[in-house]
Design a protein around this motif. Structure first.
Motif, PDB file in Angstrom:
ATOM      1  N   LYS A  29      -3.603   0.757  -5.047  1.00 60.49           N
ATOM      2  CA  LYS A  29      -2.463   0.791  -4.146  1.00 60.49           C
ATOM      3  C   LYS A  29      -2.903   0.914  -2.696  1.00 60.49           C
ATOM      4  O   LYS A  29      -2.264   0.406  -1.782  1.00 60.49           O
ATOM      5  CB  LYS A  29      -1.561   1.970  -4.527  1.00 60.49           C
ATOM      6  N   SER A  30      -4.038   1.586  -2.504  1.00 59.52           N
ATOM      7  CA  SER A  30      -4.478   1.816  -1.122  1.00 59.52           C
ATOM      8  C   SER A  30      -4.829   0.505  -0.423  1.00 59.52           C
ATOM      9  O   SER A  30      -4.721   0.405   0.796  1.00 59.52           O
ATOM     10  CB  SER A  30      -5.670   2.771  -1.104  1.00 59.52           C
ATOM     11  N   LEU A  31      -5.235  -0.523  -1.201  1.00 56.85           N
ATOM     12  CA  LEU A  31      -5.533  -1.820  -0.586  1.00 56.85           C
ATOM     13  C   LEU A  31      -4.274  -2.419   0.025  1.00 56.85           C
ATOM     14  O   LEU A  31      -4.294  -2.971   1.125  1.00 56.85           O
ATOM     15  CB  LEU A  31      -6.081  -2.787  -1.635  1.00 56.85           C
ATOM     16  N   GLU A  90      -1.696  -0.727   0.944  1.00 53.81           N
ATOM     17  CA  GLU A  90      -1.314   0.111   2.080  1.00 53.81           C
ATOM     18  C   GLU A  90      -2.167  -0.211   3.298  1.00 53.81           C
ATOM     19  O   GLU A  90      -1.668  -0.252   4.428  1.00 53.81           O
ATOM     20  CB  GLU A  90      -1.450   1.588   1.701  1.00 53.81           C
ATOM     21  N   ALA A  91      -3.462  -0.433   3.060  1.00 54.31           N
ATOM     22  CA  ALA A  91      -4.348  -0.778   4.171  1.00 54.31           C
ATOM     23  C   ALA A  91      -3.879  -2.079   4.814  1.00 54.31           C
ATOM     24  O   ALA A  91      -3.858  -2.212   6.040  1.00 54.31           O
ATOM     25  CB  ALA A  91      -5.783  -0.916   3.677  1.00 54.31           C
ATOM     26  N   ALA A  92      -3.474  -3.020   3.975  1.00 49.23           N
ATOM     27  CA  ALA A  92      -2.990  -4.296   4.502  1.00 49.23           C
ATOM     28  C   ALA A  92      -1.690  -4.102   5.275  1.00 49.23           C
ATOM     29  O   ALA A  92      -1.455  -4.742   6.304  1.00 49.23           O
ATOM     30  CB  ALA A  92      -2.797  -5.295   3.367  1.00 49.23           C
ATOM     31  N   ALA A  93      -0.857  -3.182   4.784  1.00 51.28           N
ATOM     32  CA  ALA A  93       0.399  -2.900   5.489  1.00 51.28           C
ATOM     33  C   ALA A  93       0.107  -2.327   6.871  1.00 51.28           C
ATOM     34  O   ALA A  93       0.745  -2.689   7.858  1.00 51.28           O
ATOM     35  CB  ALA A  93       1.255  -1.934   4.680  1.00 51.28           C
ATOM     36  N   ILE A  94      -0.882  -1.445   6.951  1.00 53.65           N
ATOM     37  CA  ILE A  94      -1.253  -0.869   8.249  1.00 53.65           C
ATOM     38  C   ILE A  94      -1.865  -1.951   9.137  1.00 53.65           C
ATOM     39  O   ILE A  94      -1.657  -1.964  10.344  1.00 53.65           O
ATOM     40  CB  ILE A  94      -2.221   0.320   8.048  1.00 53.65           C
ATOM     41  N   ASP A  95      -2.588  -2.875   8.514  1.00 56.44           N
ATOM     42  CA  ASP A  95      -3.147  -3.996   9.278  1.00 56.44           C
ATOM     43  C   ASP A  95      -2.061  -4.951   9.766  1.00 56.44           C
ATOM     44  O   ASP A  95      -2.364  -5.911  10.475  1.00 56.44           O
ATOM     45  CB  ASP A  95      -4.170  -4.762   8.424  1.00 56.44           C
ATOM     46  N   GLY A  96      -0.836  -4.728   9.327  1.00 58.52           N
ATOM     47  CA  GLY A  96       0.270  -5.514   9.858  1.00 58.52           C
ATOM     48  C   GLY A  96       0.719  -6.662   8.980  1.00 58.52           C
ATOM     49  O   GLY A  96       1.520  -7.483   9.408  1.00 58.52           O
ATOM     50  N   ALA A  97       0.218  -6.724   7.739  1.00 58.16           N
ATOM     51  CA  ALA A  97       0.624  -7.817   6.859  1.00 58.16           C
ATOM     52  C   ALA A  97       1.920  -7.452   6.140  1.00 58.16           C
ATOM     53  O   ALA A  97       2.021  -6.389   5.548  1.00 58.16           O
ATOM     54  CB  ALA A  97      -0.480  -8.097   5.841  1.00 58.16           C
ATOM     55  N   ARG A 149       2.731 -12.007   3.071  1.00 58.24           N
ATOM     56  CA  ARG A 149       1.363 -12.216   3.519  1.00 58.24           C
ATOM     57  C   ARG A 149       0.378 -11.407   2.665  1.00 58.24           C
ATOM     58  O   ARG A 149      -0.698 -11.887   2.311  1.00 58.24           O
ATOM     59  CB  ARG A 149       1.271 -11.801   4.978  1.00 58.24           C
ATOM     60  N   ARG A 150       0.770 -10.160   2.345  1.00 59.90           N
ATOM     61  CA  ARG A 150      -0.091  -9.323   1.501  1.00 59.90           C
ATOM     62  C   ARG A 150      -0.312  -9.997   0.157  1.00 59.90           C
ATOM     63  O   ARG A 150      -1.408  -9.989  -0.377  1.00 59.90           O
ATOM     64  CB  ARG A 150       0.560  -7.954   1.263  1.00 59.90           C
ATOM     65  N   ASP A 163      -2.767 -12.927   0.797  1.00 61.89           N
ATOM     66  CA  ASP A 163      -4.097 -12.592   1.314  1.00 61.89           C
ATOM     67  C   ASP A 163      -4.850 -11.606   0.435  1.00 61.89           C
ATOM     68  O   ASP A 163      -6.071 -11.640   0.360  1.00 61.89           O
ATOM     69  CB  ASP A 163      -3.982 -11.981   2.724  1.00 61.89           C
ATOM     70  N   ILE A 164      -4.140 -10.707  -0.190  1.00 60.93           N
ATOM     71  CA  ILE A 164      -4.817  -9.621  -0.915  1.00 60.93           C
ATOM     72  C   ILE A 164      -4.580  -9.726  -2.418  1.00 60.93           C
ATOM     73  O   ILE A 164      -5.519  -9.781  -3.203  1.00 60.93           O
ATOM     74  CB  ILE A 164      -4.329  -8.233  -0.425  1.00 60.93           C
ATOM     75  N   LEU A 194       3.548   5.405   5.392  1.00 65.38           N
ATOM     76  CA  LEU A 194       3.433   4.980   4.000  1.00 65.38           C
ATOM     77  C   LEU A 194       4.388   5.760   3.105  1.00 65.38           C
ATOM     78  O   LEU A 194       4.634   5.378   1.969  1.00 65.38           O
ATOM     79  CB  LEU A 194       1.996   5.150   3.506  1.00 65.38           C
ATOM     80  N   PRO A 217       4.408   0.811   9.256  1.00 68.64           N
ATOM     81  CA  PRO A 217       3.086   1.365   9.575  1.00 68.64           C
ATOM     82  C   PRO A 217       2.383   0.581  10.692  1.00 68.64           C
ATOM     83  O   PRO A 217       1.774   1.165  11.579  1.00 68.64           O
ATOM     84  CB  PRO A 217       2.320   1.226   8.264  1.00 68.64           C
ATOM     85  N   SER A 218       2.504  -0.752  10.629  1.00 68.32           N
ATOM     86  CA  SER A 218       1.762  -1.573  11.593  1.00 68.32           C
ATOM     87  C   SER A 218       2.320  -1.442  13.004  1.00 68.32           C
ATOM     88  O   SER A 218       1.643  -1.773  13.966  1.00 68.32           O
ATOM     89  CB  SER A 218       1.804  -3.028  11.150  1.00 68.32           C
ATOM     90  N   PHE A 254      -9.059   5.409   4.465  1.00 70.32           N
ATOM     91  CA  PHE A 254      -8.635   5.921   3.164  1.00 70.32           C
ATOM     92  C   PHE A 254      -9.785   6.602   2.437  1.00 70.32           C
ATOM     93  O   PHE A 254     -10.957   6.334   2.713  1.00 70.32           O
ATOM     94  CB  PHE A 254      -8.111   4.779   2.295  1.00 70.32           C
ATOM     95  N   TYR A 269     -11.103  -4.601   1.487  1.00 70.34           N
ATOM     96  CA  TYR A 269     -10.684  -5.762   0.698  1.00 70.34           C
ATOM     97  C   TYR A 269     -11.925  -6.323   0.004  1.00 70.34           C
ATOM     98  O   TYR A 269     -12.820  -6.845   0.672  1.00 70.34           O
ATOM     99  CB  TYR A 269     -10.041  -6.809   1.595  1.00 70.34           C
ATOM    100  N   HIS A 272     -12.665  -8.905  -1.696  1.00 71.61           N
ATOM    101  CA  HIS A 272     -12.974 -10.330  -1.703  1.00 71.61           C
ATOM    102  C   HIS A 272     -13.296 -10.856  -0.315  1.00 71.61           C
ATOM    103  O   HIS A 272     -13.534 -12.038  -0.160  1.00 71.61           O
ATOM    104  CB  HIS A 272     -11.798 -11.100  -2.298  1.00 71.61           C
ATOM    105  N   ILE A 326      -3.943 -10.866  12.202  1.00 77.03           N
ATOM    106  CA  ILE A 326      -2.488 -10.755  12.065  1.00 77.03           C
ATOM    107  C   ILE A 326      -1.854 -10.435  13.418  1.00 77.03           C
ATOM    108  O   ILE A 326      -0.764 -10.912  13.733  1.00 77.03           O
ATOM    109  CB  ILE A 326      -2.136  -9.691  11.001  1.00 77.03           C
ATOM    110  N   ARG A 331      -8.871  -1.956  15.779  1.00 75.89           N
ATOM    111  CA  ARG A 331      -7.445  -2.054  16.098  1.00 75.89           C
ATOM    112  C   ARG A 331      -7.120  -1.377  17.433  1.00 75.89           C
ATOM    113  O   ARG A 331      -6.031  -1.539  17.954  1.00 75.89           O
ATOM    114  CB  ARG A 331      -6.610  -1.399  14.990  1.00 75.89           C
TER     115      ARG A 331
END
Lengths: 293, 361
Positions: free
Chosen positions: A185-187, A189-196, A200-201, A204-205, B53, B73-74, B82, B88, B90, B103, B152
């Motif tokens: 789940k943290s991946l 969330e990390a993407a959400a913080i990155d603005g996706a 898009r998430r 991309d993820i 979150l 959040p963004s 974390f 990521y 991949h 983004i 960021r």
């Protein structure tokens, strides 16, 4: 390192594997070797004698345009079934992954189609799409479209694809859902913080991380479409109209048991056998290595 | 750069569970605040609420004087590291760091520049930038996770137990690196940990949480010297503080542990609590081994731990056989079963109310 433990000579291990060996020999090895042998024989018209003809059955197949036609529609059919059932299952799984309340009931309901026998599934779709009685064809005619898969080859193909894909959606859904739930789940969330955003998430993820599952299911679905859709085809179209849905596995049956060309039919099943072996090798060899990120 | 202000922040889950019971704090620009507490105390929940979150049930959260309760959040101008790094798998290290920037819509050149800068700060080589996260060691992954936060250029850094997956040696090293980095970048940081050593060394201020309540907010030294409650007293400091039931005399001049000699209370006594039953706390390092003295407590040794720099002596004393741990400097030749005269220095007594568990005086 595994520790090697040596037991004294005993018949027990052999007794324990015996049932499996017997089953394999009787139901797999024997029929397969029969098919191999038969593919080299030519039966006379009355079934009184057969002649050993080496690879003439295969030569006949290769030069038969009907066989190539069947080959072509099998590829179209499997692609459509795999694509439809997988994309629909993925969509459902993406939705189900977000459901928290009542997810158990939801999942149970979605798995039901998998428990339906192919012939039953086929019968269900035949009823719905029957040109004179079917509720769907009735609705379609109300919309001004005359549905008749008994005459129209493309409609027939569409129908068997739908029936076969429908049955496989449940299976794919389960695997996709399990795959989705194993993504940390943290991946996300990390993407959400990155603005996706959610879409898009997903692209991309989630989908890249789902690729091992996707590849596994692709192989499984192709094998399913190639070999396990016999029942559906048999009930829905019997390979017709005019061979429009006569996929390879159905052609084995119709040539062998309806057309009574045992040698040619055996040759076709040998080719199918080689294909399934190839697919299995791909699955074992690459499913874990290649698509791992 | 930004102040972070929490006013009456509460969290109630849909099932009725109250995770946070009202947190008020103003985190200054450039400050390093550590949220510390045992597992399940709500510290991670609070951090995730700041990150966006988790939703905020009640209260007002502002980052840089901007209310952010309902922002994604963004949009909060934060970056988070974390516990499991959440890289990521991949994507290459470079792409991991560049993803957020892409983004944001930055140009390729600018992304490259920012990633390069972060990589230099974190001592990541060009070769490492092309690798996948799984080809990196734990410490390197940790750096990449920080790099992803740095590029960021946020107003606030959020850290969710970032060191708990590392081995002890690396943890000490990364702890120093985080502290140095935060000091040089000067970005407001909020850091969650259950490790009190991490909390003490990193934070400008610490917020001790227990079951969703703020037990105490203060500098590490304040928390050490004047713990506001029994919980904080027991949580901060290692080995943990010794506690014993005691009674203050009617004049409030001395304190007596049952069966022992009365000990004088420093700072002119506690007249307002005269005659009260209390809990007395003393840190192991504030107990000393003395020659036979009238006010010494005879301690029966049960176990000795030699740490080289210090010797930890565990034992008990008195009729109630209360547990006692003493920290002595250097290597001492003490064996189990010995009885040692231990003296308490009156300046280092902590007195707590047994009912409210708050500090008296």
């Amino acid at each position: 390192m595994l520790k090697n433990v040596h037991f004294g000579p005993s018949v027990l291990p052999f007794l324990l594997v015996l049932p499996q060996i017997v089953v394999t020999l009787v139901f797999f090895i024997w029929p397969a070797s029969q098919a191999l042998y038969q593919s080299l024989l030519l039966e006379d018209a009355f079934g009184l004698k057969s002649e050993f003809v080496w690879f003439r059955n295969f030569e006949a197949l290769v030069s038969d345009p009907l066989y190539w036609h069947s080959f072509k529609i099998t590829i179209v059919f499997s692609f459509l079934v795999a694509f439809l059932s997988m994309s629909f299952a993925l969509l459902l799984a993406l939705f189900a992954d977000r459901v928290i309340k009542g997810s158990g009931a939801y999942r149970t309901l979605l798995i039901w189609p998998y428990a339906v026998a192919p012939v039953t599934a086929g019968a269900l779709w035949v009823f719905m799409f029957n040109p004179t009685l079917g509720i769907v064809s009735y609705a379609l005619s109300a919309l001004g479209y005359e549905w008749n898969h008994q005459l129209n080859g493309e409609e027939a193909m569409g129908l068997v694809v739908m029936a076969s894909a429908w049955k496989q959606v449940a299976y794919n859904f389960l695997f996709f859902l399990a795959g989705l739930q194993s993504i940390p789940k943290s991946l996300i969330e990390a993407a959400a913080i990155d603005g996706a955003g959610p879409i898009r998430r997903t692209f991309d993820i989630v989908l890249p991380l789902l690729s091992p599952t996707t590849f596994f299911l692709l192989v499984v679905n192709i094998v399913y479409a190639f070999f396990e859709t016999f029942g559906v085809i048999h009930v829905v179209t019997s390979g017709g109209p005019a061979g429009a849905t006569n996929i390879l596995v159905y052609k084995v049956f119709s040539d062998g048991f309806v057309g009574l060309d045992l040698g040619g039919s055996a040759a076709q099943s040998v080719i199918l056998m080689i294909m399934v072996i190839g697919l299995t090798v791909i699955q074992f060899k690459y499913v874990e290595k290649r698509v791992a990120y | 750069m930004a102040r972070v202000v929490l006013e009456g922040i509460r969290k109630t889950y849909p099932n009725g569970f109250k995770a946070i019971h009202g947190v008020d704090v103003e985190i200054e620009d450039g400050e390093f605040l550590v949220l510390v507490g045992p597992s399940g105390c709500g510290k991670s929940t609070l951090l995730r609420m700041i990150a966006g979150l988790e939703s905020i049930t009640e209260g007002q959260l502002s980052i840089g004087d901007r209310p952010v309760n309902n922002l994604e959040p963004s949009e909060r101008d934060i970056a988070m590291v974390f516990q499991n790094y959440a890289l990521y798998p991949h994507m290459s290290v470079y792409k991991n760091m560049a993803y957020g920037l892409k983004i944001m819509g930055l140009s390729k050149a600018e992304i490259g520049e920012r990633v390069k800068k972060a990589a230099t700060i974190l001592e990541l080589t060009d070769e490492q930038l092309t690798r996948k996260p799984r080809q990196l060691s734990g410490g390197q992954r940790q750096r990449v996770a920080m790099g992803r936060a740095i590029v960021r250029e946020p107003s606030v850094f959020l850290f969710d137990e970032p060191l708990s997956n590392l081995d002890a040696k690396l943890r000490v090293q990364m702890r120093l690196e985080i502290k140095t980095l935060q000091a040089s970048l000067g970005i407001t940081s909020i850091y969650v940990t259950h490790d009190q050593v991490e909390a003490m060394t990193l934070g400008h201020r610490l917020m001790v949480l227990n079951a969703g309540n703020v037990e105490q907010l203060g500098t590490p030294i304040e928390l050490y010297q004047r713990p506001a409650s029994l919980f904080v007293a027991g949580f901060i400091g290692s080995p943990a503080m010794n506690f014993a039931e005691a009674r203050i005399d009617s004049m409030g001049k001395t304190i007596t542990i049952s069966g022992q000699e009365a000990l004088p209370l420093g700072d002119g006594g506690m007249a307002e609590h005269g005659g009260k039953d209390v809990i007395l706390g003393v840190r192991p390092e504030h107990l000393e081994l003395v020659a036979e003295a009238p006010d010494a407590v005879p301690m029966t040794v049960t176990m000795v731990e030699q740490l080289g720099a210090d010797t930890l002596v565990h034992g008990h004393f008195g009729e109630s056989r209360s547990d006692l741990t003493v920290r002595l400097e250097g290597i001492r030749n003490i064996k189990g079963g010995e009885v040692l005269p231990i003296r308490v220095s009156p300046d280092h007594l902590h007195v707590f109310d047994p009912k409210t568990e708050r500090r008296l005086s």
